[in-house]
Design a protein around this motif. Structure first.
Motif, short mmCIF file in Angstrom:
data_model
loop_
_atom_site.label_atom_id
_atom_site.label_comp_id
_atom_site.label_asym_id
_atom_site.label_seq_id
_atom_site.Cartn_x
_atom_site.Cartn_y
_atom_site.Cartn_z
N PHE A 165 6.11 9.69 -1.77
CA PHE A 165 4.90 9.33 -1.50
C PHE A 165 5.07 8.55 0.14
O PHE A 165 6.07 8.16 0.49
N VAL A 166 3.77 8.64 0.80
CA VAL A 166 3.43 7.98 1.88
C VAL A 166 3.09 6.59 1.54
O VAL A 166 2.04 6.49 1.04
N TYR A 167 3.87 5.45 1.84
CA TYR A 167 3.46 3.99 1.25
C TYR A 167 3.07 3.33 2.65
O TYR A 167 3.25 3.43 3.77
N LEU A 168 2.28 2.16 2.37
CA LEU A 168 1.73 1.24 3.26
C LEU A 168 2.42 -0.02 2.60
O LEU A 168 2.25 -0.38 1.56
N TRP A 169 2.84 -1.17 3.79
CA TRP A 169 3.23 -2.42 3.34
C TRP A 169 2.29 -3.37 4.29
O TRP A 169 1.90 -3.03 5.44
N ARG A 170 2.12 -4.39 3.88
CA ARG A 170 1.58 -5.63 4.82
C ARG A 170 2.47 -6.60 4.81
O ARG A 170 3.11 -7.24 3.86
N PHE A 171 2.58 -7.00 5.99
CA PHE A 171 3.61 -8.42 6.10
C PHE A 171 2.52 -9.57 6.39
O PHE A 171 1.68 -9.79 7.20
N GLN A 172 2.73 -10.57 5.49
CA GLN A 172 1.74 -11.71 5.59
C GLN A 172 2.49 -12.98 4.92
O GLN A 172 3.04 -12.93 4.19
N ASP A 173 2.35 -13.99 5.80
CA ASP A 173 2.97 -15.13 5.38
C ASP A 173 4.49 -15.25 5.10
O ASP A 173 5.01 -15.67 4.21
N GLY A 174 5.18 -14.47 6.15
CA GLY A 174 6.48 -14.27 6.06
C GLY A 174 7.11 -13.37 5.00
O GLY A 174 8.51 -13.27 4.76
N ALA A 175 6.42 -12.65 4.39
CA ALA A 175 6.95 -11.80 3.23
C ALA A 175 6.09 -10.40 3.37
O ALA A 175 5.06 -10.39 3.70
N PHE A 176 6.63 -9.38 2.75
CA PHE A 176 6.05 -8.06 2.47
C PHE A 176 5.61 -7.81 1.21
O PHE A 176 6.26 -8.21 0.38
N SER A 177 4.35 -7.16 1.32
CA SER A 177 3.78 -7.02 -0.11
C SER A 177 4.38 -6.05 -0.90
O SER A 177 5.42 -5.16 -0.12
N GLU A 178 3.88 -5.82 -1.93
CA GLU A 178 4.43 -4.59 -2.80
C GLU A 178 3.85 -3.32 -2.16
O GLU A 178 2.58 -3.48 -1.59
N PRO A 179 4.63 -2.28 -2.10
CA PRO A 179 3.90 -1.12 -1.40
C PRO A 179 2.76 -0.60 -2.03
O PRO A 179 2.51 -0.63 -3.26
N ARG A 180 1.78 -0.13 -1.14
CA ARG A 180 0.71 0.72 -1.66
C ARG A 180 0.49 2.27 -1.44
O ARG A 180 1.26 2.37 -0.42
N VAL A 181 0.16 3.17 -2.27
CA VAL A 181 0.28 4.45 -2.02
C VAL A 181 -0.98 5.08 -1.15
O VAL A 181 -2.04 4.80 -1.66
N LEU A 182 -0.68 5.43 -0.19
CA LEU A 182 -1.47 6.13 1.10
C LEU A 182 -1.95 7.60 0.49
O LEU A 182 -2.96 8.05 0.40
N CYS A 183 -0.78 8.38 -0.02
CA CYS A 183 -1.02 9.65 -0.39
C CYS A 183 0.39 10.10 -0.80
O CYS A 183 1.31 9.41 -0.70
N ARG A 184 0.54 11.43 -1.61
CA ARG A 184 1.64 11.92 -2.04
C ARG A 184 1.97 13.02 -1.10
O ARG A 184 1.11 13.69 -0.46
N HIS A 185 3.22 12.89 -0.69
CA HIS A 185 3.92 13.95 0.36
C HIS A 185 4.71 14.97 -0.32
O HIS A 185 4.58 16.27 0.21
#
Length: 385
Positions: A317-337
């Motif tokens: 999968f192509v994943y997205l992460w967000r960096f916020q308040d000094g930590a990374f979020s759990e990944p979200r799925v943008l799409c399957r590759h």
């Protein structure tokens, strides 16, 4: 008759991703592999309206430009099949001049400059005998191409680095003579900016600071003395960036859009520890590093807010992460590759567009490698991995 300049009809097709529901656009569709540039090198030009890709058509790799609004492809080179220089006839290491419409690529030991308006070609550098070529990058002011070259040791052991990393460990252990070469884009000359007996790779220029060039000591990440290095090409000074201890490794460094910070990923203990991701300034200050949920093979980001990664063959999968308040979020799925990662040209190598509105990637999900893009929606709208 030369095929340079011929325009091919759009091969674009769009399908909804079964996981995220987003429209994923396939930009190429030939029965042969196509791919975009290595993830550290942008292929967008003409104010983002066009994209450079390589495509293996009629038994030969050549360079093409895609008009993103229509999908039409323009053929930019017309090289015949080559048996003498098979490793040189590829465009993965190509780079764009940020100040004018010109692209640079290796062909038969020559570094070629291609004018993207006239499609005229001119050689600006010749690879010395006994050396192999590598990544190219252009300084922020467009005046020079930087590249790393190293001793060709293929007569001493089997080497096929782009197809399965054959000879990778042997190269590291051999400590080959390596050089960072500075080549003037007007073709007026070149010089050795740095030389040492350590395998150098991934020479990358800062997108905003013309004097700064990052490079790496290539080899197994847990065995190199330090992966990430910096060169000030005006003074010749070289220094370590994010030095590693024996029980950790980092790599796949790349410049953020500000040209001051480098992104990287790795593990705290080689092969065993937790995944980490971070950024650091070019002067080895301002380290931001945090545990990273779910790893990937490659990562890219324009800023310190959102990161894109490509998972692996088990998590395709192509994943997205967000960096916020000094930590990374759990990944979200943008799409399957569903990519195989079988050879370098078939690595997903996801990267954001310059404006961050879309992600570009390569995949052979349909059997042949093709270039895809997908628009980036609001982070919270994406499904969790």
């Amino acid at each position: 008759m030369s095929k340079i300049g011929r325009v091919l009809k759009s091969e674009s097709a769009t399908e909804k991703d079964p996981v995220s529901g987003l429209d994923v656009q396939r930009l190429t569709g030939y029965l042969g592999h196509s791919h975009h540039f290595y993830f550290t090198n942008s292929g967008w030009y003409d104010q983002g309206r066009r994209l450079l890709v390589a495509s293996d058509r009629e038994n030969s790799p050549n360079l093409y430009s895609i008009e993103l609004a229509t999908g039409a492809l323009t053929q930019l080179t017309d090289f015949p099949p080559s048996e003498k220089y098979p490793s040189d006839q590829q465009f993965l290491f190509s780079s764009l001049n940020p100040t004018r419409p010109e692209v640079y690529f290796w062909h038969q030991r020559n570094l070629i400059a291609l004018d993207l308006k006239t499609l005229a070609q001119r050689p600006i550098y010749r690879l010395p005998d006994g050396f192999s070529n590598n990544m190219t990058n252009v300084s922020a002011d467009g005046s020079v191409v930087l590249t790393g070259i190293y001793e060709d040791l293929s007569a001493k052991f089997k080497v096929n680095l782009l197809h399965g990393y054959v000879g990778f460990t042997e190269y590291f252990e051999a400590m080959p003579c390596s050089r960072i070469i500075e080549i003037k884009t007007d073709g007026s000359g070149s010089r050795v900016a740095f030389e040492e007996n350590y395998w150098i790779g991934h020479v990358n220029t800062s997108p905003t600071q013309s004097h700064l060039v990052s490079f790496c000591h290539e080899g197994p990440w847990d065995r190199v003395d330090c992966r990430i290095w910096m060169l000030d090409r005006t003074t010749g000074k070289v220094w370590k960036v994010r030095p590693t201890e024996r029980d950790e490794h980092v790599g796949h460094e790349y410049w953020l859009a500000d040209g001051l910070h480098l992104g990287f990923h790795g593990k705290t203990k080689a092969g065993k520890g937790e995944h980490v991701y971070g950024w650091i300034r070019y002067d080895n200050t301002g380290l931001i590093e945090a545990p990273f949920p779910k790893g990937s093979t490659h990562f890219h980001s324009n800023t310190q807010q959102y990161i894109v990664g490509d998972g692996d063959t088990r998590n395709p999968f192509v994943y997205l992460w967000r960096f916020q308040d000094g930590a990374f979020s759990e990944p979200r799925v943008l799409c399957r590759h569903k990519c195989t990662f079988h050879i370098q040209q078939l690595h997903v190598h996801p990267r954001f567009s310059p404006d961050g509105s879309s992600v570009l990637f390569t995949s052979d999900m349909l059997g042949y490698g093709n270039v895809y893009r997908v628009n980036v929606p609001e982070f919270e709208s994406l499904p969790k991995a």
